[in-house]
Structure formats: C-alpha cells, structure tokens
Design an enzyme around this catalytic site. Structure first.
Site: not given
Length: 289
Positions: A181, A194
């Site tokens: 990400s 996350y």
C-alpha cells in the site's frame, strides 16, 4: 448554482456497514473487467492462488489471470455471493476456478488451502497475498488490542502462513506477489495498525526475494494508492469517500481494473528479471520506495 455544485461534491456515496465489505452492494460499482481485452496466453497452464480474490483488486486479478490462461483458486473470508459472482465471471470466459472459504489468519487453514488446491491441480505457480482488513481509528489510544492483533493476523501473519505452506510446491520460474500500500511509505494518521502491516509486507517481500533467489522463485509487491474497493467503502465515512482519491495528482480514485495489469506483468515471463521490487499504482504520488 455554486451551492448546487457544492452539494453534489460532498454528497456521500454508499457507505457499507459490514467489513471488509461486499462488492455486490457497492455504489457506484467498481470497474474490474475490460470486456475488450485481448488475451495472449501469458499464463497458460499456470495455477494461481489469490487471497481476497472474490472482490475488489482480487476480483480484477482473478478475472485477468483466467483470461490469460491461468487456473484460479479464490480464497475469501465470508463474502459468498461475491465469490460465486467472480467464479461465474471467470467461467463465462472459459476459465477454470475454485473458491475456498477460509479464515487465513489461522495457520492450519492456510495449510488446508494449499492441500486443497494441489489435490485438484497438482501444483502452484503463482501465489497472490492480497487479502487485508483496515479500520479507521482517530488515535493510537483508540486502537484496541483485539483490533491490532486481528489486523496483523489477517494482513501479515497470513502471508507468512500461506507462503510457508506453498513453498514446497513452488519451482524455478514461479512467483509470489504481495499487495502492499502507498501508506507503507507515506503513513496514514487514521490507519496506524494497517500501515504497519503494509510496511511489514514491503520488508517481507524484499527479504523473501533474497532468500528465494537461488531457487529462481521471484517475490514482488504491488502498492496501490486510493482504489475504489469494498475495503475502502467499508472503512471511511461517506463524506471522506466523496473526496477519495481526489488529492492525487491524477485527481481521481483508481479502479481495480487499473491495478490488475501490474500483477499480470509481475507473474509473466516479461518480468523474469524482476524480484524484490514494488510497483506503485497510486495516481501519481511520488513515494520514493
């Protein structure tokens, strides 16, 4: 007139109540398939396992891989209708697909997945570690121990478990592709746990690539930016979703169809000299990673 435009700008799109989200309930629906795509057989005869393959980026990868000749095993948590829909789409194109419902945060489940796939197709050539969860939280103090542990178990522990179980079946020329990400590189104040797992995936990719280089097994990563997926629509508030992706240089959120070709490239022979790398698909944000 200006007030009308402003109202339309902040009108929130559909906000999901379930997590990590259900694609069939999304509005507007994500774009995951190019009906005009012409396959060239890049993955003929290959067997691919794709976690989170039922929806979002995983669905787009699954369909594209099937078009290019791969047999696809889709691993999903609980989204039965999404998984069946993706399987049906693949079979409409003449592809072969199996769906496996499983919680990959549990090590023994990952072992069972590998056994089930190899029992059916005898081999594994491509492993896509794509499944993830994320929860927007205002501060570190608001992240419960349960949330932190669950996020790590699903997002990074499962990558260790599934990869370890798959390795005995991977051979020279096979590959592993992990979903990272943009937040692994730039951080996110509301996605601390996350972001941490995605940073772990970046380092896991680089380290495993070095470890497996002598065996001819390549390991790479794709790091998406703001992509319109069920995970996104079940994480953020409606107002935030209205502006989702508009802060990027390209001024829009990406679609799953924007991301899947990178996974195809990394799995193909054209990427035979690429390992330990990350492809950034984030609307033009420079992250220097």
């Amino acid at each position: 007139m200006n007030k009308s435009k402003k109202f339309k700008l902040i009108l929130p799109p559909f906000k999901q109540k379930t997590h990590p989200g259900i694609e069939k309930d999304m509005y507007p629906p994500p774009i995951y398939d190019d009906k005009n795509y012409v396959p060239t057989g890049k993955l003929n005869g290959k067997v691919a396992i794709i976690t989170g393959g039922d929806s979002g980026i995983g669905r787009a990868i699954s369909i594209l891989y099937a078009k290019e000749g791969a047999k696809v095993a889709i691993i999903y948590l609980k989204e039965d209708e999404d998984a069946v829909k993706t399987k049906d789409e693949i079979e409409k194109y003449g592809g072969e697909c199996m769906i496996i419902k499983s919680d990959i945060s549990i090590a023994k489940n990952c072992t069972k997945i590998i056994q089930e796939v190899t029992n059916k197709w005898n081999t594994i050539n491509i492993l896509i570690n794509n499944a993830a969860v994320q929860h927007a939280t205002k501060s570190l103090e608001k992240i419960s121990n349960f949330q932190m542990e669950r996020t790590f178990k699903i997002n990074i522990f499962s990558v260790f478990y599934l990869t370890k179980a798959a390795l005995p079946y991977l051979k020279q020329g096979d590959c592993i592709i992990n979903t990272g990400s943009v937040v692994a590189y730039k951080g996110h104040k509301n996605l601390i746990d996350y972001s941490s797992t995605k940073g772990s995936i970046t380092t896991f990719t680089r380290s495993l690539a070095l470890s497996l280089a002598s065996k001819g097994i390549r390991v790479n990563c794709v790091a998406p930016g703001p992509i319109w997926t069920p995970l996104t629509s079940s994480t953020f508030s409606g107002i935030k979703l209205s502006f989702f992706g508009k802060q990027t240089p390209l001024k829009r959120a990406g679609e799953p169809i924007d991301v899947a070709p990178a996974y195809l490239f990394l799995a193909s022979n054209e990427a035979s000299y690429i390992s330990g790398e990350t492809i950034h698909i984030n609307g033009g944000e420079i992250v220097n990673g």
